[in-house]
Write an enzyme that holds these catalytic residues in place. Structure first.
Site, PDB file in Angstrom:
ATOM      1  N   ALA A  66       0.875  -1.170   0.000  1.00 44.52           N
ATOM      2  CA  ALA A  66       0.000   0.000   0.000  1.00 44.52           C
ATOM      3  C   ALA A  66       0.915   1.224   0.000  1.00 44.52           C
ATOM      4  O   ALA A  66       2.064   1.153   0.448  1.00 44.52           O
ATOM      5  CB  ALA A  66      -0.885  -0.024   1.237  1.00 44.52           C
ATOM      6  N   GLY A 111       0.766  -4.841   1.071  1.00 41.22           N
ATOM      7  CA  GLY A 111      -0.455  -4.930   0.261  1.00 41.22           C
ATOM      8  C   GLY A 111      -0.226  -5.651  -1.058  1.00 41.22           C
ATOM      9  O   GLY A 111      -1.172  -6.197  -1.632  1.00 41.22           O
ATOM     10  N   GLU A 114      -0.428  -9.254  -0.226  1.00 44.43           N
ATOM     11  CA  GLU A 114      -1.850  -9.506   0.054  1.00 44.43           C
ATOM     12  C   GLU A 114      -2.646  -9.580  -1.240  1.00 44.43           C
ATOM     13  O   GLU A 114      -3.557 -10.400  -1.388  1.00 44.43           O
ATOM     14  CB  GLU A 114      -2.379  -8.405   0.985  1.00 44.43           C
ATOM     15  CG  GLU A 114      -1.746  -8.492   2.372  1.00 44.43           C
ATOM     16  CD  GLU A 114      -1.967  -7.263   3.236  1.00 44.43           C
ATOM     17  OE1 GLU A 114      -1.715  -6.135   2.753  1.00 44.43           O
ATOM     18  OE2 GLU A 114      -2.391  -7.418   4.385  1.00 44.43           O
ATOM     19  N   GLU A 134       4.956  -4.759   7.339  1.00 37.27           N
ATOM     20  CA  GLU A 134       4.203  -3.693   8.001  1.00 37.27           C
ATOM     21  C   GLU A 134       4.688  -3.367   9.413  1.00 37.27           C
ATOM     22  O   GLU A 134       4.697  -2.203   9.806  1.00 37.27           O
ATOM     23  CB  GLU A 134       2.713  -4.053   8.047  1.00 37.27           C
ATOM     24  CG  GLU A 134       2.008  -3.964   6.704  1.00 37.27           C
ATOM     25  CD  GLU A 134       2.080  -5.240   5.883  1.00 37.27           C
ATOM     26  OE1 GLU A 134       2.872  -6.141   6.224  1.00 37.27           O
ATOM     27  OE2 GLU A 134       1.327  -5.342   4.904  1.00 37.27           O
TER      28      GLU A 134
HETATM   29  N1  CAA Z   1       4.599   3.212  -0.855  1.00 32.66           N
HETATM   30  C1  CAA Z   1       4.985   4.368  -1.428  1.00 32.66           C
HETATM   31  N2  CAA Z   1       6.107   4.496  -2.160  1.00 32.66           N
HETATM   32  C2  CAA Z   1       6.848   3.395  -2.308  1.00 32.66           C
HETATM   33  C3  CAA Z   1       6.513   2.152  -1.743  1.00 32.66           C
HETATM   34  C4  CAA Z   1       5.327   2.086  -0.989  1.00 32.66           C
HETATM   35  N3  CAA Z   1       4.886   0.956  -0.429  1.00 32.66           N
HETATM   36  N4  CAA Z   1       7.479   1.261  -2.059  1.00 32.66           N
HETATM   37  C5  CAA Z   1       8.367   1.916  -2.802  1.00 32.66           C
HETATM   38  N5  CAA Z   1       7.994   3.195  -2.970  1.00 32.66           N
HETATM   39  C6  CAA Z   1       8.689   4.243  -3.715  1.00 32.66           C
HETATM   40  C7  CAA Z   1       9.907   4.741  -2.963  1.00 32.66           C
HETATM   41  O1  CAA Z   1       9.517   5.700  -1.970  1.00 32.66           O
HETATM   42  C8  CAA Z   1      10.720   5.314  -4.077  1.00 32.66           C
HETATM   43  O2  CAA Z   1      10.184   6.571  -4.416  1.00 32.66           O
HETATM   44  P1  CAA Z   1      11.185   7.810  -4.776  1.00 32.66           P
HETATM   45  O3  CAA Z   1      11.922   7.327  -6.015  1.00 32.66           O
HETATM   46  O4  CAA Z   1      10.230   8.928  -5.056  1.00 32.66           O
HETATM   47  O5  CAA Z   1      12.074   7.996  -3.596  1.00 32.66           O
HETATM   48  C9  CAA Z   1      10.434   4.381  -5.248  1.00 32.66           C
HETATM   49  O6  CAA Z   1       9.219   3.702  -4.914  1.00 32.66           O
HETATM   50  C10 CAA Z   1      11.500   3.337  -5.450  1.00 32.66           C
HETATM   51  O7  CAA Z   1      11.710   2.677  -4.205  1.00 32.66           O
HETATM   52  P2  CAA Z   1      13.150   2.561  -3.492  1.00 32.66           P
HETATM   53  O8  CAA Z   1      14.012   3.700  -3.900  1.00 32.66           O
HETATM   54  O9  CAA Z   1      12.890   2.381  -2.019  1.00 32.66           O
HETATM   55  O10 CAA Z   1      13.663   1.222  -4.174  1.00 32.66           O
HETATM   56  P3  CAA Z   1      14.695   0.171  -3.566  1.00 32.66           P
HETATM   57  O11 CAA Z   1      15.050  -0.752  -4.667  1.00 32.66           O
HETATM   58  O12 CAA Z   1      15.798   0.851  -2.824  1.00 32.66           O
HETATM   59  O13 CAA Z   1      13.837  -0.644  -2.465  1.00 32.66           O
HETATM   60  C11 CAA Z   1      11.909  -1.787  -1.640  1.00 32.66           C
HETATM   61  C12 CAA Z   1      12.761  -1.410  -2.875  1.00 32.66           C
HETATM   62  C13 CAA Z   1      12.698  -2.732  -0.724  1.00 32.66           C
HETATM   63  C14 CAA Z   1      10.661  -2.489  -2.147  1.00 32.66           C
HETATM   64  C15 CAA Z   1      11.546  -0.495  -0.870  1.00 32.66           C
HETATM   65  O14 CAA Z   1      10.986   0.444  -1.782  1.00 32.66           O
HETATM   66  C16 CAA Z   1      10.554  -0.702   0.233  1.00 32.66           C
HETATM   67  O15 CAA Z   1      10.906  -1.173   1.299  1.00 32.66           O
HETATM   68  N6  CAA Z   1       9.307  -0.295  -0.007  1.00 32.66           N
HETATM   69  C17 CAA Z   1       8.262  -0.327   1.006  1.00 32.66           C
HETATM   70  C18 CAA Z   1       7.742  -1.745   1.177  1.00 32.66           C
HETATM   71  C19 CAA Z   1       6.715  -1.775   2.273  1.00 32.66           C
HETATM   72  O16 CAA Z   1       7.000  -1.462   3.425  1.00 32.66           O
HETATM   73  N7  CAA Z   1       5.479  -2.159   1.930  1.00 32.66           N
HETATM   74  C20 CAA Z   1       4.405  -2.268   2.862  1.00 32.66           C
HETATM   75  C21 CAA Z   1       3.591  -0.993   2.902  1.00 32.66           C
HETATM   76  S1  CAA Z   1       2.420  -0.970   4.217  1.00 32.66           S
HETATM   77  C22 CAA Z   1       1.113  -1.920   3.661  1.00 32.66           C
HETATM   78  O17 CAA Z   1       1.135  -2.457   2.565  1.00 32.66           O
HETATM   79  C23 CAA Z   1      -0.049  -1.962   4.611  1.00 32.66           C
HETATM   80  C24 CAA Z   1      -1.135  -2.889   4.220  1.00 32.66           C
HETATM   81  O18 CAA Z   1      -1.061  -4.090   4.401  1.00 32.66           O
HETATM   82  C25 CAA Z   1      -2.373  -2.333   3.694  1.00 32.66           C
END
Ligand code: CAA
Length: 260
Positions: A66, A111, A114, A134
């Site tokens: 998400a 998400g 999921e 999360e």
């Molecule tokens: N939400 C918003 N933006 C996201 C995102 C997310 N879940 N995942 C990645 N992005 C964005 C980053 O912020 C980044 O944006 P910018 O270029 O503007 O800075 C872009 O996508 C590329 O990501 P990274 O630079 O972080 O890429 P990376 O290769 O270094 O890392 C990754 C990849 C490990 C997937 C890392 O992006 C990451 O950890 N993302 C978050 C994953 C996460 O925590 N997901 C769970 C969200 S909470 C949820 O989903 C709740 C639920 O159950 C409803």
């Protein structure tokens, strides 16, 4: 509402490919993406699509979760609503009157995992990475992860994956039964289309009813579980740890949680 957040491609008369299309944000799910997906599910149903293949745009991600920037400032009530809306769209996939195959081409996190688990079958590329990260953001899975992961891998492994936020690679996902198959990088959609062709040669009503019968063992307590999950997801947004966890991600630094 722009449908281009999710692309629709008719592969043949009965098979459509839906592609979540925010590659710069690793296809993160915000309310507009969820709405676009919901609209396309209606279109698929109206057009008699029997097999949907769901994938993510770009080589790097299926869906990285998400959208954290869309969630960071939500109130508890708004977060519970967001969880319920996401769950509703994923439930539509889970109960779609036809087969839904996730072609996971990279990160399927939060998400995104999921979303994949709401599909009937998951084909993973060799570069797929699954995880429920999360708790590292000070929240819990909110789009069905606490319920569907338990059903897929058993309660103890689900606890380990959710509590540790550990990211797993494709071979482990295969071993745990999260992925049905692992194929070489870039080949997940092709393999999903081959599965669709095999299934497409069988009786469509029988396939639909078999899906309904298989799903019926999930019903009953699933709705209660999802409701509890959304309520608790909302509660996370009353905590400082949620503010900190999401601000830390968006600020590209490590989170410092205060247990409150
Ligand atoms: N939400 C918003 N933006 C996201 C995102 C997310 N879940 N995942 C990645 N992005 C964005 C980053 O912020 C980044 O944006 P910018 O270029 O503007 O800075 C872009 O996508 C590329 O990501 P990274 O630079 O972080 O890429 P990376 O290769 O270094 O890392 C990754 C990849 C490990 C997937 C890392 O992006 C990451 O950890 N993302 C978050 C994953 C996460 O925590 N997901 C769970 C969200 S909470 C949820 O989903 C709740 C639920 O159950 C409803």
């Amino acid at each position: 509402m722009s449908e281009s957040l999710v692309l629709y491609e008719a592969h043949d008369e009965h098979t459509a490919i839906l592609t979540i299309n925010r590659p710069k944000a690793l296809n993160a799910l915000n309310p507009a993406v969820l709405e676009a997906l919901d609209l396309l599910l209606t279109r698929c149903q109206q057009e008699g699509i029997r097999t949907i293949i769901l994938t993510g745009a770009g080589p790097k991600a299926f869906v990285a979760g998400a959208d954290i920037s869309a969630m960071a400032d939500l109130t508890a009530t708004e977060a519970e609503f967001f969880a319920r809306s996401g769950q509703a769209v994923l439930d539509r996939l889970a109960s779609y009157p036809g087969v839904v195959i996730a072609a996971v081409n990279g990160f399927a996190l939060g998400g995104g995992m999921e979303l994949a688990m709401a599909c009937d079958l998951i084909v993973a590329s060799a570069n797929a990475r699954f995880g429920q990260p999360e708790v590292g953001l000070g929240v819990i899975p909110g789009f069905g992860g606490t319920q569907r992961l338990v059903r897929l891998v058993g309660v103890q492994r689900a606890r380990e994956l959710v509590f540790s936020a550990r990211m797993i690679k494709a071979p482990e996902a295969l071993q745990l039964g999260i992925a049905l198959e692992v194929v070489e990088e870039g080949a997940a959609v092709t393999r999903a289309l081959a599965l669709a062709a095999t299934i497409g040669g069988k009786g469509p009503v029988a396939v639909r009813l078999a899906k309904e019968a298989i799903n019926s063992h999930l019903d009953g307590t699933l709705a209660e579980g999802l409701s509890a999950e959304a309520r608790l997801f909302g509660r996370c947004f009353k905590t400082a740890d949620q503010d900190e966890g999401m601000a830390a991600f968006l600020g590209k630094r490590a989170a410092v949680f205060i247990n409150g």
